[in-house]
Design an enzyme around this catalytic site. Structure first.
Site, PDB file in Angstrom:
ATOM      1  N   SER A 153      41.097  88.813 -54.421  1.00  0.00           N
ATOM      2  CA  SER A 153      39.795  89.733 -54.487  1.00  0.00           C
ATOM      3  C   SER A 153      38.727  89.405 -55.710  1.00  0.00           C
ATOM      4  O   SER A 153      38.161  90.335 -55.998  1.00  0.00           O
ATOM      5  CB  SER A 153      40.051  91.045 -54.139  1.00  0.00           C
ATOM      6  OG  SER A 153      40.707  91.231 -52.651  1.00  0.00           O
TER       7      SER A 153
ATOM      8  N   ASP B 250      39.335  77.594 -50.821  1.00  0.00           N
ATOM      9  CA  ASP B 250      38.119  77.680 -51.344  1.00  0.00           C
ATOM     10  C   ASP B 250      37.893  76.751 -52.359  1.00  0.00           C
ATOM     11  O   ASP B 250      38.588  76.088 -53.132  1.00  0.00           O
ATOM     12  CB  ASP B 250      37.926  78.939 -52.237  1.00  0.00           C
ATOM     13  CG  ASP B 250      38.357  80.323 -51.491  1.00  0.00           C
ATOM     14  OD1 ASP B 250      38.021  80.210 -50.085  1.00  0.00           O
ATOM     15  OD2 ASP B 250      38.639  81.296 -51.868  1.00  0.00           O
TER      16      ASP B 250
ATOM     17  N   GLU C 202      44.464  95.966 -53.498  1.00  0.00           N
ATOM     18  CA  GLU C 202      43.972  95.289 -52.285  1.00  0.00           C
ATOM     19  C   GLU C 202      44.640  95.962 -51.012  1.00  0.00           C
ATOM     20  O   GLU C 202      44.233  95.413 -49.857  1.00  0.00           O
ATOM     21  CB  GLU C 202      44.550  93.861 -52.288  1.00  0.00           C
ATOM     22  CG  GLU C 202      43.917  93.058 -53.496  1.00  0.00           C
ATOM     23  CD  GLU C 202      44.368  91.313 -53.519  1.00  0.00           C
ATOM     24  OE1 GLU C 202      43.423  90.671 -52.606  1.00  0.00           O
ATOM     25  OE2 GLU C 202      45.028  91.106 -53.952  1.00  0.00           O
TER      26      GLU C 202
ATOM     27  N   GLY D 278      41.693  87.694 -45.479  1.00  0.00           N
ATOM     28  CA  GLY D 278      41.264  88.715 -45.024  1.00  0.00           C
ATOM     29  C   GLY D 278      40.731  88.550 -43.638  1.00  0.00           C
ATOM     30  O   GLY D 278      40.542  87.366 -43.067  1.00  0.00           O
TER      31      GLY D 278
ATOM     32  N   TYR E  32      32.795  92.404 -50.984  1.00  0.00           N
ATOM     33  CA  TYR E  32      32.967  93.609 -50.097  1.00  0.00           C
ATOM     34  C   TYR E  32      31.694  94.620 -50.130  1.00  0.00           C
ATOM     35  O   TYR E  32      31.727  95.522 -49.669  1.00  0.00           O
ATOM     36  CB  TYR E  32      34.212  94.386 -50.633  1.00  0.00           C
ATOM     37  CG  TYR E  32      35.426  93.591 -50.543  1.00  0.00           C
ATOM     38  CD1 TYR E  32      35.839  93.181 -49.631  1.00  0.00           C
ATOM     39  CD2 TYR E  32      35.989  93.160 -51.820  1.00  0.00           C
ATOM     40  CE1 TYR E  32      36.906  92.161 -49.533  1.00  0.00           C
ATOM     41  CE2 TYR E  32      37.346  92.345 -51.676  1.00  0.00           C
ATOM     42  CZ  TYR E  32      37.949  92.002 -50.510  1.00  0.00           C
ATOM     43  OH  TYR E  32      38.806  91.097 -50.289  1.00  0.00           O
TER      44      TYR E  32
ATOM     45  N   ASN F 146      44.306  80.903 -50.331  1.00  0.00           N
ATOM     46  CA  ASN F 146      44.881  82.061 -50.116  1.00  0.00           C
ATOM     47  C   ASN F 146      45.698  82.103 -48.758  1.00  0.00           C
ATOM     48  O   ASN F 146      45.274  81.700 -47.621  1.00  0.00           O
ATOM     49  CB  ASN F 146      43.514  82.952 -49.569  1.00  0.00           C
ATOM     50  CG  ASN F 146      43.632  84.494 -49.482  1.00  0.00           C
ATOM     51  OD1 ASN F 146      44.527  84.675 -48.870  1.00  0.00           O
ATOM     52  ND2 ASN F 146      42.772  85.202 -50.091  1.00  0.00           N
TER      53      ASN F 146
ATOM     54  N   GLU G 117      40.986  77.517 -55.006  1.00  0.00           N
ATOM     55  CA  GLU G 117      42.041  78.282 -54.972  1.00  0.00           C
ATOM     56  C   GLU G 117      42.568  78.399 -53.512  1.00  0.00           C
ATOM     57  O   GLU G 117      41.914  77.793 -52.482  1.00  0.00           O
ATOM     58  CB  GLU G 117      42.120  79.660 -55.437  1.00  0.00           C
ATOM     59  CG  GLU G 117      41.161  80.679 -54.945  1.00  0.00           C
ATOM     60  CD  GLU G 117      41.232  81.944 -55.557  1.00  0.00           C
ATOM     61  OE1 GLU G 117      41.100  82.233 -56.886  1.00  0.00           O
ATOM     62  OE2 GLU G 117      40.787  83.074 -54.825  1.00  0.00           O
TER      63      GLU G 117
ATOM     64  N   ARG H 296      43.516  79.913 -46.252  1.00  0.00           N
ATOM     65  CA  ARG H 296      42.300  79.559 -46.575  1.00  0.00           C
ATOM     66  C   ARG H 296      42.055  78.890 -47.896  1.00  0.00           C
ATOM     67  O   ARG H 296      42.507  79.497 -48.766  1.00  0.00           O
ATOM     68  CB  ARG H 296      41.330  80.954 -46.429  1.00  0.00           C
ATOM     69  CG  ARG H 296      39.868  80.636 -46.287  1.00  0.00           C
ATOM     70  CD  ARG H 296      39.149  81.952 -46.639  1.00  0.00           C
ATOM     71  NE  ARG H 296      39.093  82.474 -47.955  1.00  0.00           N
ATOM     72  CZ  ARG H 296      39.213  83.445 -48.461  1.00  0.00           C
ATOM     73  NH1 ARG H 296      39.540  84.516 -47.962  1.00  0.00           N
ATOM     74  NH2 ARG H 296      39.457  83.649 -49.989  1.00  0.00           N
TER      75      ARG H 296
END
Length: 334
Positions: A167, A282, A15, A302, A241, A298, A296, A280
């Site tokens: 990721s 999700d 990452e 990003g 990505y 984060n 989850e 963040r």
């Protein structure tokens, strides 16, 4: 005197590539009139600051400083933008705690806990109105019997993913039991994920990602949600990505009831996990029921121009420059 900010990038995992892109965007947005920003790369081999001319200066691990032309440069605050190890799992946070350097992310304990998806779910699962998918947490000792443990408890379709890491590396969706063994192997063998695997039943619903942070007044600010729609089987590494594979709608099209419920639950998750800085979360909203299913969290999201958090900051009517300034000032306040 300007505040000296160490913009900490890189890391020990795959990452790192994403981290450098995130850090470049943050660097471009931070107000240079107010802050002196020093990119600091942390890798397995070395820690160093590299200036705009390409000169490298080793970072002393005693106090996270460096020498430049006979002058010692020390930092006032660390802006952590390392995804994965050691910037998201608590290791770097513990080090900064020991040397007394403020930082922008969650504490060492919260960072370590939230890197473990199974443990995180155990802490938050009794929050009223919050739902978690049926799951099986597998350790390395379970590997020989993993297929039997999963098939005995769960129903298809299922997600198989490393219990640590990000990721969507090593993650698979399984719709046929014949594919389970390979999916488990992929998750167990994913690099730097601790050889723990989380297997969850699939929730049929819309997928969202939503940021939250604590401002300089100490108040929680929930950003507008982003809905994620992908042409892939699920929101995997390629979907995240590769341009064109995913449609991201910010702000998401949620009715007032859905929005109010999501905002309230995201605040409660943030509080329950004792988060700091920006995170963040999700989640799914299940079809037909509108139930909120946690996926989850984060803790170092990003930060490229296309990333969820910058999208949501702009949708909230802020600039990234204002937002990053708030995160730095909140970190300095402790």
């Amino acid at each position: 005197m300007k505040t000296k900010v160490a913009l900490v990038q890189g890391g020990y995992t795959g990452e790192a590539e994403v981290s450098f892109k995130s850090a470049a965007f943050v660097y471009a947005q931070i107000d240079k009139e107010k802050y002196d920003v020093f990119p600091v790369t942390i890798s397995v081999d070395q820690w160093y600051h590299q200036d705009q001319q390409g000169n490298q200066y080793p970072i002393s691990k005693e106090d996270f400083s460096f020498q430049r032309e006979g002058e010692k440069i020390s930092f006032d605050v660390a802006f952590i933008i390392i995804h994965g190890v050691p910037g998201e799992d608590g290791r770097l946070q513990g080090y900064f705690d020991m040397i007394g350097l403020p930082y922008t992310s969650c504490s060492a304990l919260t960072s370590a806990l939230t890197m473990n998806k199974g443990y995180t779910k155990a802490v938050i699962q009794d929050i009223p109105n919050l739902h978690v998918a049926q799951s099986v947490l597998l350790f390395n000792e379970h590997r020989p019997e993993a297929v039997d443990l999963v098939t005995a408890k769960l129903s298809l379709p299922i997600f198989v993913k490393p219990n640590a890491g990000g990721s969507s590396i090593g993650m698979s969706k399984v719709t046929d039991w014949t594919a389970l063994k390979q999916a488990l192997d992929n998750a167990y063998d994913a690099e730097n994920t601790g050889q723990q695997v989380l297997v969850e039943e699939f929730v049929t619903g819309r997928e969202f990602s939503q940021g939250i942070y604590r401002d300089t007044k100490g108040e929680l600010q929930v950003l507008p949600a982003t809905e994620v729609r992908t042409t892939r089987e699920f929101f995997d590494y390629e979907a995240k990505y590769t341009p064109g594979l995913t449609e991201e709608i910010t702000p998401a099209d949620l009715n007032e009831s859905q929005k109010a419920n999501a905002d309230a639950l995201i605040k409660e998750i943030y509080i329950r996990l004792n988060c700091k800085g920006m995170v963040r979360i999700d989640f799914f909203i299940e079809n037909n029921t509108d139930k909120f299913y946690f996926i989850e969290i984060n803790t170092v999201p990003g930060q490229t121009a296309q990333s969820f958090i910058p999208q949501q900051v702009r949708a909230a009517g802020k600039t990234e420059t204002e937002f990053y300034g708030e995160l730095i000032e909140a970190a300095l306040q402790g």
